[in-house]
Scaffold this active site. Structure first.
Site, PDB file in Angstrom:
ATOM      1  N   HIS A   1      -8.104  -5.040   0.799  1.00  0.00           N
ATOM      2  CA  HIS A   1      -6.866  -4.316   0.473  1.00  0.00           C
ATOM      3  C   HIS A   1      -5.678  -4.851   1.269  1.00  0.00           C
ATOM      4  O   HIS A   1      -4.629  -5.160   0.689  1.00  0.00           O
ATOM      5  CB  HIS A   1      -7.061  -2.815   0.732  1.00  0.00           C
ATOM      6  CG  HIS A   1      -5.834  -2.004   0.436  1.00  0.00           C
ATOM      7  ND1 HIS A   1      -5.233  -1.992  -0.810  1.00  0.00           N
ATOM      8  CD2 HIS A   1      -5.096  -1.179   1.230  1.00  0.00           C
ATOM      9  CE1 HIS A   1      -4.176  -1.189  -0.774  1.00  0.00           C
ATOM     10  NE2 HIS A   1      -4.069  -0.690   0.447  1.00  0.00           N
TER      11      HIS A   1
ATOM     12  N   SER B   1       0.793  -1.228   0.000  1.00  0.00           N
ATOM     13  CA  SER B   1       0.000   0.000   0.000  1.00  0.00           C
ATOM     14  C   SER B   1       0.828   1.282   0.000  1.00  0.00           C
ATOM     15  O   SER B   1       1.612   1.531  -0.903  1.00  0.00           O
ATOM     16  CB  SER B   1      -0.957  -0.041   1.191  1.00  0.00           C
ATOM     17  OG  SER B   1      -1.931   0.959   1.078  1.00  0.00           O
TER      18      SER B   1
ATOM     19  N   ASP C   1     -10.156  -6.193  -3.512  1.00  0.00           N
ATOM     20  CA  ASP C   1      -9.539  -4.867  -3.615  1.00  0.00           C
ATOM     21  C   ASP C   1      -9.606  -4.406  -5.070  1.00  0.00           C
ATOM     22  O   ASP C   1      -8.689  -4.626  -5.852  1.00  0.00           O
ATOM     23  CB  ASP C   1      -8.090  -4.931  -3.137  1.00  0.00           C
ATOM     24  CG  ASP C   1      -7.413  -3.559  -3.142  1.00  0.00           C
ATOM     25  OD1 ASP C   1      -8.102  -2.551  -3.391  1.00  0.00           O
ATOM     26  OD2 ASP C   1      -6.204  -3.505  -2.877  1.00  0.00           O
TER      27      ASP C   1
END
Length: 294
Positions: A273, A165, A246
């Site tokens: 995610h 991320s 995601d």
């Protein structure tokens, strides 16, 4: 009479042995085919190597001085008896916006990697966990320099970089600018993948043209060294990890990073995610399988 009696006794013994084999063989076969109780508890087949560490792994902490200082955790590789061994690979783990280096300790990732022979360094990025923020990290180059400082100061020469991320702000520029320092790259739905063109990811045609020039004018040993530098941005083995739920960063980074020539994919079904949190067992198994081939 004695001869006949002996024949009857032998025949009786044979029939008895046959009956016993008939009764016991199914139980023997069933026992040999069923996974052990311990394997069933872990949800693994009898032949799958267990991922749960069988020895205690010590997680050490430290702080690297500098601007900014960087807090980190370290797990050293151990064998089945808990003795420290030389690392197969050195793994540097970054983290997402809602997490810190402690996430990798609590999830068991650092211990699992250590028991499989890998040295693991998990860092708190500036402004997260126990690492203070810094105003000096506003450019891609400054973040690349920070990762380089961290690795060089801790003796990491060729890292496997794990980047979920938000940490893509650090890892993607590092991959594009400094990939010669990476043994492998494991992006987990990172940000920043749209900042580069397909040509920058691939860079394959330029490499082929450069190869012909170098072949013509350089000695063979010199050609190999130069070619390695020219191809560095496309030679890094990459495992693209994302969860099927995601549909934003996961889908976007998957599409963009697939343009890397040496990319493979770990798709975690039903994961969001932070897919490694939703499916830790599948994530760890995919991670170990990939690292075995690096």
């Amino acid at each position: 009479m004695n001869f006949l009696r002996n024949r009857i006794v032998v025949l009786g013994l044979v029939l008895l042995a046959t009956l016993l084999l008939y009764l016991l063989l199914p139980a023997i076969r069933q026992g040999s085919m069923e996974p052990s109780l311990e394997a069933q508890k872990l949800g693994l087949s009898a032949t799958s190597p267990p991922l749960v560490p069988s020895v205690n792994v010590s997680i050490r902490t430290g702080q690297l001085p500098g601007d900014p200082p960087l807090f980190f955790r370290e797990a050293l590789p151990v064998d089945a008896a808990g003795r420290q061994i030389l690392p197969r690979l050195q793994i540097v783990m970054l983290h997402g916006q809602a997490f810190t280096s402690k996430t990798w300790e609590e999830l068991g990732t650092m211990s699992i990697l250590a028991t499989h022979g890998y040295q693991t360094l998990a860092v708190d990025l500036p402004g997260y966990g126990k690492s203070p923020d810094s105003e000096s990290l506003k450019t891609d180059q400054s973040r690349v320099d920070l990762l380089s400082r961290f690795m060089e100061s801790l003796g990491v020469r060729s890292a496997v970089l794990v980047s979920p991320s938000m940490s893509g702000h650090y890892s993607i520029p590092f991959l594009m600018k400094n990939s010669a320092k990476l043994q492998a790259f494991i992006p987990i739905a990172p940000v920043g993948t749209r900042s580069y063109t397909p040509q920058q990811y691939q860079n394959i045609q330029v490499t082929q043209d450069a190869t012909q020039i170098v072949k013509t004018y350089m000695l063979q040993f010199l050609y190999r060294n130069i070619l390695k530098q020219l191809c560095s941005c496309v030679q890094t083995p990459t495992l693209i990890v994302f969860g099927t739920l995601d549909t934003n960063l996961g889908a976007q980074s998957h599409k963009n990073l697939l343009q890397l020539p040496h990319a493979s994919v770990l798709k975690l079904e039903g994961a969001r995610h932070a897919c490694y949190m939703d499916k830790p067992k599948e994530f760890h198994q995919g991670l170990i399988d990939f690292l075995r081939n690096v």
